[in-house]
Design an enzyme around this catalytic site. Structure first.
Site, PDB file in Angstrom:
ATOM      1  N   GLU A   1       7.702 106.281 -11.140  1.00 52.63           N
ATOM      2  CA  GLU A   1       7.009 106.247 -12.641  1.00 52.63           C
ATOM      3  C   GLU A   1       5.721 104.882 -12.989  1.00 52.63           C
ATOM      4  O   GLU A   1       6.115 104.151 -13.507  1.00 52.63           O
ATOM      5  CB  GLU A   1       8.190 104.786 -13.425  1.00 52.63           C
ATOM      6  CG  GLU A   1       9.649 106.193 -13.703  1.00 52.63           C
ATOM      7  CD  GLU A   1      10.498 105.338 -14.034  1.00 52.63           C
ATOM      8  OE1 GLU A   1      11.266 104.380 -13.991  1.00 52.63           O
ATOM      9  OE2 GLU A   1      11.709 106.139 -14.621  1.00 52.63           O
TER      10      GLU A   1
ATOM     11  N   ASP B   1      19.804 109.568 -13.125  1.00 51.20           N
ATOM     12  CA  ASP B   1      19.136 107.820 -13.614  1.00 51.20           C
ATOM     13  C   ASP B   1      20.883 107.383 -14.587  1.00 51.20           C
ATOM     14  O   ASP B   1      20.595 107.682 -15.530  1.00 51.20           O
ATOM     15  CB  ASP B   1      18.235 107.954 -14.547  1.00 51.20           C
ATOM     16  CG  ASP B   1      17.458 106.535 -14.987  1.00 51.20           C
ATOM     17  OD1 ASP B   1      18.293 105.586 -13.449  1.00 51.20           O
ATOM     18  OD2 ASP B   1      16.429 106.683 -15.672  1.00 51.20           O
TER      19      ASP B   1
ATOM     20  N   GLU C   1      22.327 100.597 -19.992  1.00 47.32           N
ATOM     21  CA  GLU C   1      21.435 101.094 -20.302  1.00 47.32           C
ATOM     22  C   GLU C   1      21.522 103.380 -20.997  1.00 47.32           C
ATOM     23  O   GLU C   1      21.098 103.239 -22.193  1.00 47.32           O
ATOM     24  CB  GLU C   1      20.182 101.790 -19.671  1.00 47.32           C
ATOM     25  CG  GLU C   1      19.159 102.529 -19.873  1.00 47.32           C
ATOM     26  CD  GLU C   1      17.621 102.375 -19.097  1.00 47.32           C
ATOM     27  OE1 GLU C   1      17.584 102.243 -17.099  1.00 47.32           O
ATOM     28  OE2 GLU C   1      16.848 103.262 -18.950  1.00 47.32           O
TER      29      GLU C   1
END
Lengths: 722, 722
Positions: free
Chosen positions: A276, A355, A383
């Site tokens: 990323e 993820d 998240e």
């Protein structure tokens, strides 16, 4: 309201004042910061629970020694027969003995004793012996030096503000909370290391880090830092950070020497590389073993550890491309490197291949690797599971991962290291010869279950004791050293630490589970509820019910059947079916008017084949693939019959109506606790429950509407779909 | 490179040096800033075009007077027979006469002369007479005081930086560019007025605004400000901004007195109220006539104008709600108030009922209102039409709007004022009696075509000269005063002013069109190309082709058939079919496996009924509704046959393949100009063309894939859909 609250350490007056007699004296084996913390915790608790302020006597902590036959007293002492950080509690003749393998063990024993007493157990006859399942029990904070927290939902950072390191009373209170559940390692800064954070490894910040490290040490916690792989360029002024470049090697060696001179208790580095947008070895055509070993060599003289994250994938994928599979990426990157990592390198592997979705299969790297230390990474920051607005008690999910049978049956039908394509570079010429050789002693403080003589592979006699993830990370299943268990933390500077008061159950639960993987989710929840809110049976029953139904409920109203990713881009809160469908992140559901899901079978991307034989077979066939993962592994028609007997489309409708109803039910249940909980707690929580109910309804309606519009198939029960 | 470029005013050496003889002397009627600007522009142009620096002679500008029989010379002079800001050019006996109704007319005459000469026309025999179609030709800048520009794609603001007003050479150059195309009013700050911008109407900023206003005046431009309706609270320290509150009335009166004391040339206020979070009269249960008239009364003594934006809708709509229709919102809000606005109030109405999509029907308020001054608002900033990365020459779209037949046939089949529900409050007791009465003289400087005696409605003899939008805003169609034509500006501090060099054609074109609505898009494009890039025929042919194909191409690859809104939320760039589908903005396409579109017919939201009879009938029936708007007005099956003979789904596929190919074709065409254009211009543009081609391909693939997945109907031509 004070700036922080006590969470599960808010001691109350005990219902059993007579137990306070044991607190008349506390005997300690020596003066040390960690023993001091343990004794002070006992004293402070005693004062609140029993109104007794015990005396502390040093150097007298033999078996009852120093008590002179008096009844009443607690002896803290060492016991070398215990494994590292283990403890034993027993009581006899009015004395409670807390024995620890070391100061850390004693500290954990103290917290264990208080846990037991507060749960209503009587000291008389107490007998308890625990050794930690995982040597390394770590929290990863994604705190930025500007005070923000990446994926933080509990306020600002209490480690950083305005590019300075904060050390204050809250630092101590944090360490105390973490220690109370057995955390022994903390990474304070975000894995995305940029700007000022790159300089944390330099003397610009050593003074404050020294203070912090001392506080941490007093609670048996080692300080770790996330590092920027490009530090040789940004800090060292070099033109490269190539891991095979001698100047780069020298940079890291010198930097480590400086770090350890200032921070002798320093734990090591956490690294996110080539991911990323983060720099890494790939820039120089090097593989990740070469990258990790560079840092490992620099840390080795000081006993430091490299935690290397396996979160590598193509984040600029074309949505039109159906061959590239993000799920395969970590596996394809790291399997060819198995056995090439130095002994003080641990690979940190996310629980699933994607993820932190509400449902993923277990990463096939866990147990796919057989000659590399493996650490499981989970995320308690929620998240993708409601961001500490929704209640989502994650311990049941973590237990599923820990107890997952990886299917290692070596030697036998599979030779992962031989059969893997050699995509990484080979061992470079001139590299340190220790690079691929296991030392016969422990490499760092965490490999305590290593069987050092047999690190080069599994021989015929080496059938693993268990193929479960928990045994792999604990170092029991394979001859390589232990890894550990890490969680991305969910704390911030909110007074209650975790935004949602109930999210503290994940902080508490993660620590407890990392220490003792045999605990059940219910046991942990019960402990946490009692310690936090007291022993009122109705409160306990309601909160227990809410916690235990929360993860299933979240899964019900979320993306269906393991497919994941139907969230709003960037902030990741709330439903958006196509939010990532045409994006570059490799996260697709491929819905059309006939069906949905990603074919990851042998006929598709082949990801199912990354698993050992039994799991491969299980996942590869939609008829055997578990329902909850069937769209992760297969593209199925809406009319496909699940093992539950329902069609895929009816399952979508049913679970979404159910999940939204469960969210409303949790709100109703919690509302019943008004007056039973402190007002501030109740108000904070009920506001969040209300948001959760609304959000769950939005999830229900968006997902159902999307699939009704797409499939044209009406709900069999005729419920309202828009 | 200099900080700014000259855009279409980059004079070049003329191919006809003999024309320079006319520039031997410039005669001006008097010294004034605006006449000075005109004369200096002529002199500067002459020096570059002919190498001649003319002398300037003042007070001698009669018919040839002062030239003493000499040939050669330009006379600037007044001619009271011309309408306001009109001009006349003729030449005789070696003298060019530029006559203007006023200084502004002379200035426009000067720019017109230079335009003619640069286009290759000879002075001899020149004869030209123009009077502006619209009295008010305005740019709205959405510049924030921190220097950012809302929906700005050309750099930062050149009006503001760090909460200060900027006045420098660029201010003058901007005013000169704007004046050269006939702009006579500029709003310098964002309609969303917050923080510092609320204080622009106070002496905190008067010094700088005075400087700016003087510069503007020298180019015949009036300075306007966007105001915060809550200024009485935020600036005045009042507890209310209720328009009927005497203290609020007093605040605005005093504030206006202060403004005009400092800025005698001040134009007035632009107001966005009760929209997207902006405060407004609704807070106090007042209607928008009450709100607008409050400000109008305060401005009236000074000849100031209130421009009141009609952009009011529910921006927290539930996507499940199919009854509320954002398209109806402005109509429903303002129609009941028709006739209630003071004479110095102009309603500024966006061209379509939604928000600057590539294709919308014309707002039914335009020509729906018959007793209210109406101003057309367009947006050249390309928020939804490629953001000055894509070429999208918008003049053809604006011409369609200007030439739209609203169908007013009063008196006759429709009585909009009587038949509308009275949703607003009536005239409040005690309000100023002038509130709803037209004065017999002009209210402000812009109502110059008013027929003041007949403002209270249409009598039998008042059949409008035309029902077109252009005649309504010009004040020709209805007895109420003229409105005007405004554009949301597309400039920033990029050197070339507009990011994409070709976007300057929209700036240029808007001004020219506002002044002369009879120009064609091709005429305007040709002028702009020649002025900007010279008269090379190949360059002209290529750029003309690109400009003229650009809006249709953008429409081809955008959301199909008038439905709009398939963009990424927030920033509005690039495709996202469901980007706003489940959101709160009232912008839906309602696609399912059978079809798509919003039913706004009588059977649906009834929006089609907001139009006068003929348009109502046209739009109400999918068989007569123009193809390009059919999904705006109807939910149609994919297999519905359009008037083109294609099905809806095949139309989607075909136009998207075509649009992407057209984008690629524009890039190829432009690439052929390498070497013919200045390198810097070429490089800036070609980079954008490349992005446009890529983006158009993304539009093509996302839209086609979405509808192929949704409908299951393959492309008849078997092209690749993902």
């Amino acid at each position: 309201m004070e700036r922080y609250e006590q969470a599960w350490l808010n001691y109350r007056k005990s219902d059993f004042p007579e137990d306070g007699t044991y607190f008349s004296e506390i005997h300690i084996p020596e003066e040390s910061p960690c023993i001091r913390s343990a004794a002070e915790e006992l004293a402070a608790a005693s004062e609140i629970m029993y109104g007794v302020k015990p005396a502390c006597v040093c150097g007298t902590a033999g078996e009852g020694k120093g008590l002179d036959g008096k009844k009443g007293g607690i002896c803290l002492r060492y016991d070398s027969s215990l494994a590292k950080e283990g403890y034993r509690i027993d009581s006899a003749e009015g004395i409670i003995n807390i024995s620890g393998a070391d100061a850390g063990g004693i500290l954990y024993g103290v917290f264990a004793l208080l846990r037991e007493l507060r749960a209503g157990k009587r000291p008389c006859g107490l007998s308890l012996r625990k050794e930690p399942a995982n040597a390394l029990r770590m929290l990863n904070h994604w705190d930025n030096m500007d005070g923000s927290i990446e994926r933080g939902y509990s306020g600002k950072s209490f480690f950083f503000r305005n590019n300075e390191v904060l050390v204050d009373e809250r630092t101590k209170q944090y360490a105390r909370l973490a220690a109370s559940v057995g955390i022994n390692a903390v990474v304070i800064n975000n894995v995305n290391v940029k700007d000022s954070a790159t300089w944390l490894i330099t003397d610009r910040y050593f003074d404050r880090l020294q203070e912090m490290s001392r506080i941490f040490s007093a609670w048996n916690i080692r300080l770790f830092l996330s590092v920027n792989f490009a530090a040789p360029i940004e800090v060292g002024g070099l033109s490269t950070c190539d891991p095979l470049e001698p100047a780069v090697e020298k940079f890291w060696q010198e930097q480590c020497a400086r770090i350890y001179a200032a921070l002798p208790e320093f734990g090591g580095f956490l690294v996110k590389a080539d991911s990323e947008g983060r720099p890494g070895p790939f820039t120089y055509g090097r593989n990740h073993a070469e990258g990790a070993n560079l840092l490992a060599r620099a840390l080795k003289p000081f006993g430091g550890t490299v935690i290397w994250r396996c979160f590598v994938y193509n984040c600029t994928q074309d949505w039109r491309d159906r061959k590239t599979d993000r799920a395969r990426s970590a596996y394809d990157t790291y399997m060819p490197l198995d056995g090439q990592f130095d002994e003080n390198v641990i690979l940190q592997i996310k629980n699933g291949p994607m993820d932190f979705q509400v449902r993923e299969p277990v990463s096939p790297l866990l147990g796919g690797l057989t000659k590399t230390r493996q650490m499981l990474e989970v995320q308690i920051a929620q998240e993708y599971t409601g961001q500490q607005i929704h209640v989502c008690y994650l311990i049941p999910m973590f237990l599923e991962v820990l107890n997952f049978h990886t299917g290692i049956t070596l030697p036998g039908d599979r030779e992962p290291e031989g059969s893997m394509p050699e995509t990484g570079r080979g061992k470079p010429e001139g590299a340190d010869s220790s690079g691929n050789t296991r030392a016969s002693e422990e490499a760092d403080g965490y490999g305590n279950t290593v069987n050092p003589g047999q690190a080069d592979g599994l021989g015929a006699a080496d059938i693993p004791v268990s193929d479960c993830v928990k045994d792999i990370i604990a170092g029991k299943a394979l001859p390589c050293c232990a890894g550990g268990f890490a969680a991305v933390a969910n704390t911030g500077d909110d007074a209650n630490w975790t935004g949602h008061d109930l999210a503290a159950a994940n902080f508490y639960g993660f620590g407890r589970l990392a220490f003792d993987t045999e605990l059940t989710a219910e046991e942990i929840a019960k402990e946490w509820i009692r310690l936090t809110f007291g022993t009122d049976p109705e409160t306990e029953a309601v909160l227990m019910k809410i916690l235990m139904m929360s993860w299933p409920a979240y899964e019900h109203y979320n993306a269906p059947l393991g497919i994941g990713w139907m969230v709003n881009p960037n902030h990741h809160y709330g439903p958006n079916v196509d939010g990532y469908e045409y994006d570059r992140w490799g996260t697709y559901h491929r819905s059309d008017c006939k069906g949905l899901g990603v074919d990851r079978s042998d006929a598709g991307t082949g990801f199912a084949g990354c698993y050992h034989a039994a799991n491969h077979a299980l996942y590869n066939d939609p008829r055997t693939c578990p329902d909850e993962l069937c769209l992760f592994f297969h593209h199925l028609p809406y009319v496909w019959k699940l093992k539950s007997g329902k069609t895929v489309i009816q399952h979508i409708y049913d679970t979404h109506f159910q999940g939204a109803e469960e969210a409303a039910e949790m709100e109703r249940l919690f509302a019943g606790l008004k007056g039973k909980l402190p007002d501030a707690v109740y108000e904070r929580c009920i506001a969040r429950f209300h948001l959760q109910t609304e959000s769950a309804r939005e999830w229900r309606d968006r997902i159902n509407t999307y699939y009704f519009r797409m499939s044209g198939i009406p709900d069999a029960q005729g419920r309202e779909i828009f």
